[in-house]
Structures are given as structure tokens and as C-alpha cells.
Design an enzyme around this catalytic site. Sequence first.
Site, PDB file in Angstrom:
ATOM      1  CG  ASN A  72     -91.634  18.556  -0.076  1.00 23.84           C
ATOM      2  OD1 ASN A  72     -91.501  17.686   0.778  1.00 23.84           O
ATOM      3  ND2 ASN A  72     -90.819  18.652  -1.119  1.00 23.84           N
ATOM      4  CD  GLU A 173     -90.167  13.407   1.465  1.00 24.67           C
ATOM      5  OE1 GLU A 173     -89.670  14.507   1.160  1.00 24.67           O
ATOM      6  OE2 GLU A 173     -90.228  12.451   0.662  1.00 24.67           O
ATOM      7  CD  GLU A 292     -93.898  11.655  -1.186  1.00 25.96           C
ATOM      8  OE1 GLU A 292     -92.972  11.978  -1.974  1.00 25.96           O
ATOM      9  OE2 GLU A 292     -94.348  12.409  -0.307  1.00 25.96           O
TER      10      GLU A 292
HETATM   11  O1  AHR Z   1     -93.594  13.852  -4.797  1.00 22.68           O
HETATM   12  C1  AHR Z   1     -92.812  15.014  -4.868  1.00 22.68           C
HETATM   13  C2  AHR Z   1     -92.199  15.385  -3.524  1.00 22.68           C
HETATM   14  O2  AHR Z   1     -91.278  14.399  -3.171  1.00 22.68           O
HETATM   15  C3  AHR Z   1     -93.130  15.441  -2.349  1.00 22.68           C
HETATM   16  O3  AHR Z   1     -93.758  16.675  -2.222  1.00 22.68           O
HETATM   17  C4  AHR Z   1     -92.207  15.213  -1.193  1.00 22.68           C
HETATM   18  O4  AHR Z   1     -92.857  14.595  -0.099  1.00 22.68           O
HETATM   19  C5  AHR Z   1     -91.095  14.365  -1.766  1.00 22.68           C
HETATM   20  O5  AHR Z   1     -89.847  14.869  -1.461  1.00 22.68           O
END
Ligand code: AHR
Length: 505
Positions: A72, A173, A292
Amino acid sequence: MPTASLTIDPAARVGPINRRLFGSFVEHLGRCVYDGIYEPGHPTSDADGFRTDVLELVRELGISTVRYPGGNFVSGYRWEDGVGPREQRPRRLDLAWHSLETNEVGLDEFARWSARAGTELMLALNLGTRGVQEALDLLEYANIRSGSALAEQRIANGTPEPHGVRMWCLGNEMDGPWQIGHRSADDYGKLAAQTARAMRMIDPDLELVACGSSSRAMPTFGEWERVVLEHAYDEVDYISCHAYYDEKPGDLGSFLASPVDMDLFIEQVAAVIDDVAARRGTDKRVAISFDEWNVWYLDRYHDEDKVTDPQSWPIAPRLLEDSYTVADAVVVGGLLMSLVRHADRVTSASLAQLVNVIAPIMTEPGGEVWRQTTFFPFAITSRLARGYALAVAVDTGDYDCAAYGSVPLVDAAATHDPELGTGLFLVNRSQSEAVEVSVDVSALGPVAVAEALTLSDPDPHARNVHGDSSRVAARVNTTASLEQRSLKITLPPVSWTAVHLRSVA
Ligand code: AHR
């Protein structure tokens, strides 16, 4: 005692294991960078302020790629803030995590850290507040040898060699309403395609990742992938998946079965890829970058915990510092097994994240570094899962769970490498009973058990914590034996196991 049986056949190849499956993720979030990988003044720090005790554990973890700098965070990030003389770097508000970003560490420093860690750098672009031009600028700064303004700026900043970054994430995202610059699939798909096309004018061989869904539970899941790929199929190499799992109170059974969801996620995204490809009449197969994934107790992180007044946003606060249990490690091991058995579709993945923030490695400022429970399945799988992923079918009992219905008691994945041998990975999801496993290994020829390691504890919620950091580890499983081309091994309840079989021909 419940039983499970399976057969290992080195001819039953699913696909080659790409080393990029064992990537991780470093975000400017909490204490991942500051007081994590970077702590000038720590007794182990090198001349650049990087903790060498952390670097040692990163190497032991067997990380291939590292995605950077978010997350984020990246959707509000100006990469220029993080290069050039440190004393001139601005402090900025980080809107994603309500923190103050000092920019002490930026691209050039992180690339140096990544080289020292022996990892490949994978960069994420800000497509939240920024667009095509800034992506091109960063690509020029990072990858052009010399002669252009931004390449010369990098050289003047003390980095004569280009970073040679191959993998680039086109935003982060962008399907999530929480994301700065969140957009519709249609708008994002066009932007991703435009950005990719422009970047390929500089280097046609870059490997580009379009944002897929932030989770399989997103209301736009499926349709998001379809629309984005309709716009960007010809321009990108990967579409991403993100997934986080947690144990809900009183429902360990569902939690242990989390890989069932990851399997489905991968298979459904693969189906959308194939559908778009078929309708476009192309043989090109976009791959999946699961960039992720982890266990994350997101419910413990509340928006109201965020400091609201931007005047008081802290530098590197303790955020998302989940302390992992044995059950969490068993799930992490199981999620890796899901990635391995889909090696034909998933060729890149990133455990989110690496240090302090939902991480396998924890640090205390000025103090110790230690391995969380989740460290062990990752390090061992990265070491043993080589060569090809093999198809394995397990004959075992099942149990009912609230989230996924009836699920197998024992999960398995296997790999085979002509040089290294065979890796077998097993999870026992029973909460109360050990399981006796028989594995037909006759197709492997004469083999010996080189290693059999199990992670378990009488308390599935046991953890490694500051001051008592070695309770949980993967330890030798003394029950492993070979009897007439059959491997026998007993798996304790709520456990993860790895067996390495070596050819003795
Ligand atoms: O990894 C933590 C957060 O999770 C990241 O910043 C984001 O991409 C996801 O929502």
C-alpha cells in the site's frame, strides 16, 4: 492411528520449480526497513547501516526475489525522494500506514542490501498517485547504464552500475478501495497496458506483473482478472494474486485447511487466464505471481489504532508485528505446498513480509534477531523443493470444517531433482491424532532418507518470542524409515514435515 498413503513418481511432472517461488517482500511499513533490515548503530551493522545478523538469517531463509518498496505504501511513494544525498531527502507523510517516512533508505541502498542478501530485486511502481511518466523515469534511473539524465543522476549519486531490475509490478492491489488511486478494472487495465507498452519501448524483455485480486473474497474477483487481462494480455507476463489467512477463534480446523483456498484461488485465476487467451486466439500463457501471501491477523490491526493527526504520525512504529504459532507455521508450510503443486502456473511468489512486519524474522532495536515459527517451513522448502513439482494423490481420511467442508487429513507435495533428490512435504491437520504415512518410493530406484524434519509442539499455539526464541523449530523425525521401497513416517498432530530422499544407486 489414522493412516495416509501416497506414491512418488518422478515421471509425474507438473512443471519446473522456478526459484522465484521463494521470494519475499520488504515494504516501507512499520519496522520492516527501519529498525529491521536497517539500523545504523546496531552492533552488527555494516558501513551502510544494514544489520548483518538480519542478513545472515535472510540468507538462511533461502529467499530468491524481494518485492520492494510496497504494498500500500507504494501507491503514494515518490521514488525520487529516496535517492541522492541523504541530508537532502524530504520527510513525507505515508498515507497508507499513517507514518512519517524519512527516506533514509531508497532504491540505491535497498539494491545494495538485496545484492548482499543474494536476492533478486523486484520493483513495484506507483500507479496510485502517479502514472506512465514516473514509471519510465524510475526505469531509466534504475536500468539505463549511462548517457541519459536519470542514468547520470544515479551515477552521480554513487551507483555507477545499473540495477538491472527484470520484474516490475504495475501498481499494487488496485482493486482494493483502501488503495490510494483505487480504480475500476477497466481504468486500471488501460493504465497497466499503457504503462507496460511505454516501458517496453525502453526494454521489450522486462517481466511485467499486472495487479490481480487482493483476495479471492473480493467482490470483483474473477471479473477483475478478466477485464484487466482483456486490456493487458499482450503486454504483461504475470497477473498477481494476494492472500492472507488467519485462525478464527475456535476454528483451528478451517485454518489448517487454508491451502484448500489457495489451491482454488490459483486454479480459478488460471481458468480466467486460459479463457482470455482462448478468446484472443493466443498461445501466450500469462503466469501467476503470488506476490503477497502469508498468515496475517488482520483483525488485530484496526483503523482506529492509526494515529489520526498527521502532525503526530510516528517514524517506524510497531505495526503488524504478529507473533506466530506452531499452527501458523503449519499453515505457512501448507501454503508453500500449494504453490509448489501449481508450479506450472505460479512461477513467482512473495512471502509477505520479511522482517518484523508479519515476518519470519524479528528484531529488537540494539538487540537480538530471531526466527519465528514460520521461518522453518519456508527455509526448508526453499532448500529442498528443487527441480520439478510432482503430482501426488494422497489416500487418507478427511474431516469437516466450517470454511471448506470436507478436507483431507493429510496434505502432501513432492519435488524431484535429478541431482539433489526428492523432496516430500507433509502436513497432518488432525488436532488430536498422529497419522502413520506410507509412501511408495519404488519408482525412485534405491534411495535413502537423507533428512526428515518435523515442526510440531504439544501446544499448537506455542511460539518463539523475544527472550525465549528457540522453543519451536523443525526437529529430526526419528520415525522415518525405509522398508522395501516404502517410506514410513509418523506425523504428530498439527505438524509440518519435510523428507529428503537421496538416490543411493
Ligand atoms: O503486506 C501488508 C499489506 O497487505 C500490503 O501493504 C498490501 O499490499 C496488502 O493489503
